[in-house]
Design a protein around this motif. Structure first.
Motif, PDB file in Angstrom:
ATOM      1  N   LEU A 160       0.985  -0.872  -0.048  1.00 46.93           N
ATOM      2  CA  LEU A 160      -0.409   0.418   0.021  1.00 46.93           C
ATOM      3  C   LEU A 160       0.756   1.472  -0.065  1.00 46.93           C
ATOM      4  O   LEU A 160       0.249   2.149  -0.177  1.00 46.93           O
ATOM      5  CB  LEU A 160      -0.764  -0.108   1.139  1.00 46.93           C
ATOM      6  N   ASN A 161       1.669   1.076   0.383  1.00 46.09           N
ATOM      7  CA  ASN A 161       3.158   2.136   0.522  1.00 46.09           C
ATOM      8  C   ASN A 161       3.997   2.359  -0.383  1.00 46.09           C
ATOM      9  O   ASN A 161       4.062   3.959  -0.363  1.00 46.09           O
ATOM     10  CB  ASN A 161       3.885   2.109   2.389  1.00 46.09           C
ATOM     11  N   TRP A 184      -3.799   2.134  -8.344  1.00 49.41           N
ATOM     12  CA  TRP A 184      -4.372   2.740  -6.949  1.00 49.41           C
ATOM     13  C   TRP A 184      -5.458   1.240  -7.206  1.00 49.41           C
ATOM     14  O   TRP A 184      -6.505   1.007  -5.750  1.00 49.41           O
ATOM     15  CB  TRP A 184      -5.099   3.947  -7.006  1.00 49.41           C
ATOM     16  N   LYS A 210       4.602   3.377  -3.702  1.00 48.18           N
ATOM     17  CA  LYS A 210       3.856   4.453  -4.565  1.00 48.18           C
ATOM     18  C   LYS A 210       4.072   4.007  -6.536  1.00 48.18           C
ATOM     19  O   LYS A 210       3.162   4.584  -7.364  1.00 48.18           O
ATOM     20  CB  LYS A 210       4.161   5.949  -4.606  1.00 48.18           C
ATOM     21  N   PHE A 234      -6.225  -3.296   0.684  1.00 47.28           N
ATOM     22  CA  PHE A 234      -6.595  -2.319   1.559  1.00 47.28           C
ATOM     23  C   PHE A 234      -7.744  -3.277   2.168  1.00 47.28           C
ATOM     24  O   PHE A 234      -8.305  -3.278   3.486  1.00 47.28           O
ATOM     25  CB  PHE A 234      -7.216  -0.970   1.125  1.00 47.28           C
ATOM     26  N   ASP A 247      -2.556   8.115   6.010  1.00 52.57           N
ATOM     27  CA  ASP A 247      -1.293   7.841   5.025  1.00 52.57           C
ATOM     28  C   ASP A 247      -1.669   8.229   3.555  1.00 52.57           C
ATOM     29  O   ASP A 247      -1.712   8.851   2.330  1.00 52.57           O
ATOM     30  CB  ASP A 247      -0.233   6.856   4.785  1.00 52.57           C
ATOM     31  N   LEU A 248      -2.592   7.157   3.031  1.00 51.59           N
ATOM     32  CA  LEU A 248      -3.058   7.393   1.931  1.00 51.59           C
ATOM     33  C   LEU A 248      -3.592   8.349   1.623  1.00 51.59           C
ATOM     34  O   LEU A 248      -3.978   8.858   0.061  1.00 51.59           O
ATOM     35  CB  LEU A 248      -4.420   5.931   1.530  1.00 51.59           C
ATOM     36  N   SER A 249      -4.547   8.588   2.651  1.00 52.99           N
ATOM     37  CA  SER A 249      -5.656   9.983   1.911  1.00 52.99           C
ATOM     38  C   SER A 249      -4.095  10.914   1.991  1.00 52.99           C
ATOM     39  O   SER A 249      -5.285  12.182   1.229  1.00 52.99           O
ATOM     40  CB  SER A 249      -6.510   9.968   3.606  1.00 52.99           C
ATOM     41  N   ASP A 305      -1.296  10.749   0.658  1.00 58.82           N
ATOM     42  CA  ASP A 305      -0.844  10.830  -0.385  1.00 58.82           C
ATOM     43  C   ASP A 305      -1.389  10.596  -1.952  1.00 58.82           C
ATOM     44  O   ASP A 305      -1.487  11.440  -3.039  1.00 58.82           O
ATOM     45  CB  ASP A 305      -0.234   9.251  -0.406  1.00 58.82           C
ATOM     46  N   TYR A 306      -3.104  10.857  -1.308  1.00 59.56           N
ATOM     47  CA  TYR A 306      -3.810  10.003  -3.336  1.00 59.56           C
ATOM     48  C   TYR A 306      -4.546  11.366  -1.985  1.00 59.56           C
ATOM     49  O   TYR A 306      -6.039  10.847  -3.106  1.00 59.56           O
ATOM     50  CB  TYR A 306      -4.696   9.667  -2.984  1.00 59.56           C
ATOM     51  N   LYS A 318      -4.936  -0.662  -4.696  1.00 54.96           N
ATOM     52  CA  LYS A 318      -4.306  -0.825  -3.722  1.00 54.96           C
ATOM     53  C   LYS A 318      -5.876  -1.167  -2.739  1.00 54.96           C
ATOM     54  O   LYS A 318      -5.687  -1.404  -1.813  1.00 54.96           O
ATOM     55  CB  LYS A 318      -4.447   0.598  -3.185  1.00 54.96           C
TER      56      LYS A 318
END
Length: 217
Positions: free
Chosen positions: A120-121, A127, A123, A134, A157-159, A161-162, A130
């Motif tokens: 998930l981390n 997505w 890049k 998730f 973290d995902l929120s 990054d995206y 992912k």
């Protein structure tokens, strides 16, 4: 086709399988054991998983039986291969693999979490993939609620990054709502500032969250 042990070979003649039927107990019925791990992983690595669907041969379903058996046997060292198969171009149309993968990974359980988080981390991973991983992570947290905080940290973290990808964020939220994240300030902020896709979000789930979190009382 490569020859495997007698137990594993039986996967290629076991028959068709669909999404709506309960999974057979491969461990009990075919006497599969941890000793068969390398063979099962090899099937995932070498098969075109897009072919494990209706319209292809019975042999092609062997891969689907193999990934299910991997989950039932909780083969931790298969996780890397399972994740690689998800992103492998030869499996680009392996939609039913994508549907069943979260269950396979959640059957493997808690020890798979670090590899899921690493995926998930990364890049470089799409997505869309992912979202699938998730879901597996949330499934594990449903089985073992002590991992809820870990899931929330990953979502945070995902929120970040995206933050501009509202479709992705909404898809994650729909999955996250299953563990009732009412104490998450991140989720509250996303909802309060409408940083999600209104067409993707689960309206009932978000309404329940707003009520349970007492956001506007």
């Amino acid at each position: 086709m490569k020859k495997y042990s007698k137990e594993v070979e039986e996967l290629f003649s076991y028959g068709q399988a669909d999404l709506s039927s309960p999974w057979p107990n491969y461990v009990k019925e075919l006497h599969l054991k941890e000793e068969n791990s390398e063979e099962l992983i090899d099937i995932i690595n070498t098969s075109d998983l897009s072919r494990a669907v209706s319209g292809f041969t019975i042999k092609d379903f062997g891969a689907r039986h193999a990934w299910r058996a991997i989950g039932q046997l909780k083969i931790l060292n298969a996780v890397d291969s399972l994740l690689k198969a998800l992103t492998n171009k030869k499996n680009i149309e392996a939609f039913e693999y994508q549907i069943e993968l979260p269950k396979v990974l959640s059957l493997i359980g808690d020890d798979a979490i670090p590899k899921l988080i690493s995926f998930l981390n990364d890049k470089n991973n799409d997505w869309n993939f992912k979202i699938i991983i998730f879901k597996a992570l949330v499934n594990i947290a449903i089985q073992n609620p002590e991992h809820k905080d870990t899931v929330l940290a990953v979502f945070k973290d995902l929120s970040i990054d995206y933050e501009e990808n509202y479709i992705f964020i909404s898809s994650l939220l729909n999955i996250l709502f299953q563990i009732n994240p009412v104490d998450s300030e991140v989720v509250k902020e996303i909802i309060d500032k409408n940083k999600y896709d209104f067409g993707i979000i689960d309206e009932k789930a978000i309404s329940k969250f707003i009520k349970d979190a007492r956001m506007y009382e």
